[in-house]
Design an enzyme around this catalytic site. Structure first.
Site, short mmCIF file in Angstrom:
data_model
loop_
_atom_site.label_atom_id
_atom_site.label_comp_id
_atom_site.label_asym_id
_atom_site.label_seq_id
_atom_site.Cartn_x
_atom_site.Cartn_y
_atom_site.Cartn_z
N ASP A 1 0.82 -1.21 0.00
CA ASP A 1 0.00 0.00 0.00
C ASP A 1 0.86 1.27 0.00
O ASP A 1 1.94 1.31 0.57
CB ASP A 1 -0.90 -0.03 1.24
CG ASP A 1 -2.00 1.01 1.20
OD1 ASP A 1 -2.28 1.53 0.10
OD2 ASP A 1 -2.58 1.30 2.27
N GLU B 1 -3.36 -0.55 -8.23
CA GLU B 1 -4.39 0.38 -7.77
C GLU B 1 -3.76 1.78 -7.72
O GLU B 1 -2.59 1.92 -7.37
CB GLU B 1 -4.91 0.00 -6.39
CG GLU B 1 -5.88 1.03 -5.81
CD GLU B 1 -6.56 0.57 -4.55
OE1 GLU B 1 -7.61 -0.09 -4.67
OE2 GLU B 1 -6.05 0.86 -3.45
#
Length: 420
Positions: free
Chosen positions: A82, A193
């Protein structure tokens, strides 16, 4: 270890952040109870969180996957590296098998672009044009969305988009191409993402369209994009804002996806936002990703509160001392005055004020207690503290069934609220 991670594609997915490394059994129990219409990401942690908790990417993977094996999980598992900002971030996470790479280009975004007057904007635009070669391809276009809304790419819209996101789009494509080269060498599949939510102002439809379109044209394997939605998505509490307006906005953002290419709409800071989950699932027709992190840490503190109330009081005192410093990197509104000092409340009142029990919350109203934010923002300082960090881990190790139970109850509510 035979369990491994894989790209999840366009299936509805849910990220279970775990800042301690002991939460996966509770996450799996929630998945088993709620059904498997949604696929999980168990290893998920940002580089910033790893630094604050003194964990490595290998530890994050090992903790989650060993627990999945022990719990006999047989479904697919994603792994989210992330908020990646550098090639070094990509190298260390790709090396240990992460499959879902969340690019955070916020450092290249001009966060003041929405506030510039025309003179300032034009001056910035003169230099921004060099990193926005895509300007002419949108100038004068009017895009009619399947939702009925229109995106008008007039000069003012393009100037602000170029100033705000020109460098960020270039940085995203650069990092995306690097991720591809790394995985070409590794011979492993991956997906990307894009985090667009780290901004003060909501992502406009024109900005979403340009960013996604340029990333797709640049060859990125874009599986999901996280806009900055209207309303407030503060850490540790429910959505703050007009659900009706948010619903219409979600429909428009989902319409851009339908027009450009299939990818998922992602909700960051997704913990505890139950009041808007139904709108997200409906607007996207089940093509979404939700990312949570700090809420599993807060449930760990609930275990401490249940089994060692004296220690819980000490953790609150320490968190209150650290809060004004540690909250700097978070979007939160709680102040120390919003929650009681430990000397002014009973054990039960402290649990309610700082953890907000589900059964105290009116149906559909979500979390409201600001004490959660005080504990949420100070997780790194607390877990790295020589007394409180080991005490929390020791309490969880001594009471694994309690931790599993409170996590499972907590996340079943999340997962059921997202069912289409």
């Amino acid at each position: 270890m035979t369990t491994h991670c894989t790209p999840l594609g366009l299936q509805a997915s849910f990220g279970f952040g775990d800042r301690i490394g002991l939460a996966t059994p509770g996450h799996i129990d929630a998945m088993n109870r709620a059904g498997k219409q949604i696929v999980p990401i168990y290893p998920q942690q940002s580089i910033r969180e790893m630094f604050r908790t003194s964990r490595t990417p290998q530890q994050v993977m090992d903790d989650a996957l060993s627990a999945a094996e022990q719990c006999n999980w047989t479904g697919p598992i994603g792994a989210d590296a992330d908020h990646l900002k550098t090639t070094d971030d990509i190298d260390v996470t790709a090396a240990v098998g992460f499959t879902f790479f969340t690019i955070d280009h916020s450092g290249a975004v001009d966060q003041q672009a929405d506030n510039y007057d025309q003179a300032e904007l034009r001056a910035k635009f003169n230099s921004a044009q060099t990193v926005a070669p895509w300007l002419d391809s949108y100038r004068g276009r009017i895009v009619k969305l399947p939702s009925g809304s229109e995106i008008v790419f007039d000069q003012a819209t393009l100037m602000r988009a170029a100033v705000k996101y020109g460098a960020a789009i270039a940085k995203t494509i650069e990092l995306g191409n690097y991720i591809d080269r790394v995985h070409q060498k590794l011979g492993r599949p991956y997906e990307i993402e894009l985090s667009v939510d780290e901004t003060d102002q909501p992502t406009t439809l024109a900005e979403h369209f340009i960013i996604a379109d340029q990333c797709l044209l640049g060859g990125l394997k874009l599986v999901s994009l996280a806009p900055r939605f209207i309303g407030d998505f503060e850490k540790g509490v429910d959505f703050k804002g007009d659900i009706s307006l948010l619903r219409h906005s979600l429909i428009d953002h989902a319409a851009i996806v339908d027009l450009l290419a299939p990818y998922k709409i992602s909700l960051h800071s997704g913990s505890d936002k139950l009041s808007m989950y139904g709108a997200l699932a409906a607007a996207t027709n089940g093509r979404f990703h939700v990312k949570t992190a700090g809420t599993s840490y807060l449930e760990a503190l609930r275990v401490v509160a249940k089994h060692n109330s004296k220690a819980f009081r000490g953790i609150i005192d320490f968190a209150r001392d650290r809060y004004d410093t540690d909250k700097a990197t978070y979007h939160v509104s709680a102040t120390l005055k919003c929650a009681p000092c430990t000397s002014d409340a009973s054990d039960l009142e402290l649990e309610q004020e700082y953890l907000e029990r589900w059964d105290d919350v009116p149906q559909g109203k979500g979390f409201t207690k600001p004490g959660r934010q005080i504990l949420h923002c100070t997780f790194g300082s607390t877990l790295c503290h020589p007394e409180w960090g080991p005490l929390i881990r020791g309490c969880l190790a001594d009471h694994p069934d309690t931790y599993c139970e409170v996590l499972s109850d907590h996340f079943v509510r999340h997962l059921e609220a997202l069912q289409c």
